[in-house]
Design an enzyme around this catalytic site. Structure first.
Site, PDB file in Angstrom:
ATOM      1  CG  HIS A  53      -5.733  -2.015   8.691  1.00  0.00           C
ATOM      2  ND1 HIS A  53      -5.951  -0.817   9.332  1.00  0.00           N
ATOM      3  CD2 HIS A  53      -4.390  -2.130   8.602  1.00  0.00           C
ATOM      4  CE1 HIS A  53      -4.795  -0.243   9.599  1.00  0.00           C
ATOM      5  NE2 HIS A  53      -3.831  -1.012   9.176  1.00  0.00           N
TER       6      HIS A  53
ATOM      7  CG  ASP B  83      -0.255  -0.398   2.516  1.00  0.00           C
ATOM      8  OD1 ASP B  83       0.986  -0.466   2.541  1.00  0.00           O
ATOM      9  OD2 ASP B  83      -0.963  -0.645   3.516  1.00  0.00           O
TER      10      ASP B  83
ATOM     11  CG  ASP C 140      -8.869  -1.139  11.706  1.00  0.00           C
ATOM     12  OD1 ASP C 140      -7.869  -1.783  11.295  1.00  0.00           O
ATOM     13  OD2 ASP C 140      -9.295  -0.121  11.138  1.00  0.00           O
TER      14      ASP C 140
ATOM     15  CD  GLU D 119      -8.693   1.066   7.773  1.00  0.00           C
ATOM     16  OE1 GLU D 119      -8.681   0.149   8.618  1.00  0.00           O
ATOM     17  OE2 GLU D 119      -8.137   2.153   7.971  1.00  0.00           O
TER      18      GLU D 119
END
Ligand code: GLP
Length: 243
Positions: free
Chosen positions: A138, A67, A136, A143
């Site tokens: 990810h 990413d 979270d 996400e």
């Protein structure tokens, strides 16, 4: 999923680097999927040490990163391209032209994602994909969502991720709100997935990843369905599992 429990970050980095090194030795022209964040830094340090000792040769390796923040260029010290150059690429003998990171400077999201997908298709199957784990759940910047995205896409970062990542920026306002990320489908198509997780702050989410239901609300939980996924967690990160 195979889970290795190690004592601490040091051991985690050693073990992860050993697995990646084995991949590079077995297949010198392998494709490595790489990750950023604090979790893999120790792994990259260990790989660099092995390279310096003459134990590893990256000259035929190709890398694809997960990413990149939208809007940051390679000279920005918070961009993931900058991170990779600093922590690995400039320290070993990998040809820079075979290291790929999504282009954060491309303002047109569709173009940026299409261009990265083309690179991924050209490079072919990833032999080993290294992953960190977001608070979270990810992976990359995938996400929590109501589905698992397949290929590269532009994401709006969640408030939790912005909060977690602001420590690296001068101020919260400087944290980009969007990123380009490889999709979950691409990650799942890697021949092997290696996840490195350290610290008590990841314990809650890691127990959901390992023992919870597979759900796009916890993106990393899909790794339960991967035929060759390995998680290396330190004692603190695994403290909420019964392992
Ligand atoms: C970022 C990255 C992820 C990384 C996560 C965890 O959001 N996009 O790829 O896994 O942070 O980072 P850390 O290892 O610093 O906890």
């Amino acid at each position: 999923m195979k889970v290795y429990k190690v004592k601490d970050y040091q051991e985690l980095s050693q073990k992860a680097a050993g697995i990646i090194a084995a991949q590079v030795i077995l297949k010198p022209d392998c494709v490595l999927g790489l990750a950023t964040g604090s979790s893999p830094i120790g792994t990259y340090d260990k790989l660099t040490e092995m390279y310096e000792k003459g134990e590893l040769d990256f000259s035929a390796v190709t890398t694809v990163n997960l990413d990149e923040y939208k809007g940051l260029d390679s000279s920005n010290d918070q961009s993931y391209r900058y991170f990779m150059n600093k922590h690995l690429f400039e320290r070993v003998n990998i040809p820079m032209e075979r290291t790929y990171v999504p282009d954060g400077t491309e303002a047109d999201s569709d173009k940026a994602c299409q261009a990265y997908n083309e690179i991924l298709h050209k490079v072919g199957m990833v032999d080993l994909q290294l992953l960190g784990l977001g608070h979270d759940g990810h992976i990359g910047f995938n996400e929590p969502d109501d589905h698992f995205p397949d290929e590269t896409h532009c994401v709006d970062l969640t408030e939790q991720t912005i909060q977690a990542n602001k420590r690296f920026f001068a101020s919260e306002a400087d944290v980009p709100r969007q990123a380009y990320t490889m999709g979950v489908g691409t990650i799942m198509r890697a021949k092997m997935v290696l996840v490195v997780v350290s610290g008590e702050d990841k314990a809650e989410i890691l127990s959901k990843v390992i023992n919870g239901p597979v759900t796009p609300q916890v993106p990393a939980s899909i790794l339960q369905f991967h035929p060759n996924a390995v998680i290396i967690g330190d004692e603190a990160a695994l403290s909420k599992t019964n392992l």
